[in-house]
Design a protein around this motif. Sequence first.
Motif, PDB file in Angstrom:
ATOM      1  N   ILE A  51      -2.474  11.535   8.381  1.00 39.46           N
ATOM      2  CA  ILE A  51      -2.747  10.320   7.595  1.00 39.46           C
ATOM      3  C   ILE A  51      -2.323   9.085   8.387  1.00 39.46           C
ATOM      4  O   ILE A  51      -3.072   8.102   8.499  1.00 39.46           O
ATOM      5  N   ILE A  52      -1.118   9.134   8.947  1.00 39.02           N
ATOM      6  CA  ILE A  52      -0.600   7.989   9.709  1.00 39.02           C
ATOM      7  C   ILE A  52      -1.456   7.725  10.944  1.00 39.02           C
ATOM      8  O   ILE A  52      -1.774   6.567  11.257  1.00 39.02           O
ATOM      9  N   SER A  53      -1.844   8.786  11.637  1.00 38.65           N
ATOM     10  CA  SER A  53      -2.685   8.620  12.838  1.00 38.65           C
ATOM     11  C   SER A  53      -4.008   7.966  12.485  1.00 38.65           C
ATOM     12  O   SER A  53      -4.520   7.123  13.242  1.00 38.65           O
ATOM     13  N   TYR A  54      -4.557   8.337  11.329  1.00 40.16           N
ATOM     14  CA  TYR A  54      -5.837   7.740  10.931  1.00 40.16           C
ATOM     15  C   TYR A  54      -5.663   6.258  10.583  1.00 40.16           C
ATOM     16  O   TYR A  54      -6.501   5.422  10.960  1.00 40.16           O
ATOM     17  N   ILE A  68      -1.119   1.280   1.973  1.00 42.54           N
ATOM     18  CA  ILE A  68      -1.338   2.201   0.854  1.00 42.54           C
ATOM     19  C   ILE A  68      -0.228   2.009  -0.170  1.00 42.54           C
ATOM     20  O   ILE A  68       0.949   1.867   0.180  1.00 42.54           O
ATOM     21  N   HIS A  69      -0.619   2.000  -1.431  1.00 46.29           N
ATOM     22  CA  HIS A  69       0.304   1.682  -2.521  1.00 46.29           C
ATOM     23  C   HIS A  69       0.141   2.714  -3.631  1.00 46.29           C
ATOM     24  O   HIS A  69      -0.972   2.924  -4.137  1.00 46.29           O
ATOM     25  N   PHE A  70       1.253   3.350  -4.010  1.00 46.98           N
ATOM     26  CA  PHE A  70       1.242   4.326  -5.095  1.00 46.98           C
ATOM     27  C   PHE A  70       2.148   3.851  -6.218  1.00 46.98           C
ATOM     28  O   PHE A  70       3.100   3.101  -5.990  1.00 46.98           O
ATOM     29  N   LYS A  87       6.347   5.040   3.808  1.00 50.90           N
ATOM     30  CA  LYS A  87       6.833   3.776   3.260  1.00 50.90           C
ATOM     31  C   LYS A  87       6.502   2.586   4.157  1.00 50.90           C
ATOM     32  O   LYS A  87       6.320   1.471   3.679  1.00 50.90           O
ATOM     33  N   ARG A  88       6.428   2.818   5.465  1.00 51.17           N
ATOM     34  CA  ARG A  88       6.146   1.688   6.378  1.00 51.17           C
ATOM     35  C   ARG A  88       4.707   1.198   6.256  1.00 51.17           C
ATOM     36  O   ARG A  88       4.362   0.146   6.792  1.00 51.17           O
ATOM     37  N   PHE A  89       3.860   1.959   5.557  1.00 55.22           N
ATOM     38  CA  PHE A  89       2.484   1.512   5.309  1.00 55.22           C
ATOM     39  C   PHE A  89       2.327   1.016   3.877  1.00 55.22           C
ATOM     40  O   PHE A  89       1.215   0.875   3.386  1.00 55.22           O
ATOM     41  N   GLY A 148      -2.965   5.486  -6.986  1.00 55.31           N
ATOM     42  CA  GLY A 148      -2.651   4.352  -6.133  1.00 55.31           C
ATOM     43  C   GLY A 148      -3.910   3.782  -5.522  1.00 55.31           C
ATOM     44  O   GLY A 148      -5.019   4.031  -6.008  1.00 55.31           O
ATOM     45  N   PHE A 149      -3.735   3.031  -4.458  1.00 54.63           N
ATOM     46  CA  PHE A 149      -4.895   2.432  -3.799  1.00 54.63           C
ATOM     47  C   PHE A 149      -4.568   2.103  -2.349  1.00 54.63           C
ATOM     48  O   PHE A 149      -3.404   1.965  -1.966  1.00 54.63           O
ATOM     49  N   ALA A 150      -5.616   2.027  -1.559  1.00 50.50           N
ATOM     50  CA  ALA A 150      -5.508   1.528  -0.191  1.00 50.50           C
ATOM     51  C   ALA A 150      -6.058   0.105  -0.188  1.00 50.50           C
ATOM     52  O   ALA A 150      -7.052  -0.181  -0.871  1.00 50.50           O
TER      53      ALA A 150
END
Length: 220
Positions: A51-54, A68-70, A87-89, A148-150
């Motif tokens: 996920i992080i790599s993408y 990204i927010h949940f 969390k950093r995203f 959540g949402f991106a």
Amino acid sequence: CLKHCITSLTVIIIVCYNHIIFQMCKLVFLCKKIEIWCNRGRLMITLIHTIISYLQFLEVNCGIAVSIHFGADNFYSLPDSAVLELKRFNAHKNPYCILVKRQFHNQCIQTQHEIRSKCCSNTGFCHICHAGVKQYIHPLYHGGNVIGFAAVCGFRPTHPDNHIIDFSAWEHYLSPGEIPDSVYACALSPLDIMVDKLFSDYAIKKSDEYTQILHYLNEY
């Protein structure tokens, strides 16, 4: 008397032997459980890193900075190691957004709640936040429910309103262009599968007390 002693000793030996076998079986079972949990942990970390790599690929190669927010209940149902990685995203990286959040953190959180509510009746859509930032919102689902949402931010509406926190920063750091909805919808769609799998395989179900105990033991 000697025969009685031999019989008693035989019984003791048998009991001790059975106890040792039982303890060995427990140890083998425990080792197997540890192996399963270690493998499960490795698979989760692999999925998190995918996920992080993408997300990093979208930012570096496509110029699409995604956060990204949940909801708290959903986010913290994941193991602590997953929460720390993701969390950093969980915040916008745009300098104007960072400036706004320093002064109006609570309003930013409230805006996230409003966006999640709006996700329930929408697919992808554009949203202008309380500080005049235009962003593309991509709902994230698990089990048919919005969790959540991106968000892709970095845009500004054509006509500013009175809620601009710092006009010069707003104008400098945000793009006046139109948001390419269809491009973003396509680019963010792989997150649907990865996020759904993450929550399907690793989120703790509140009603599953046994799973919560295993989660605690696995983490600590």
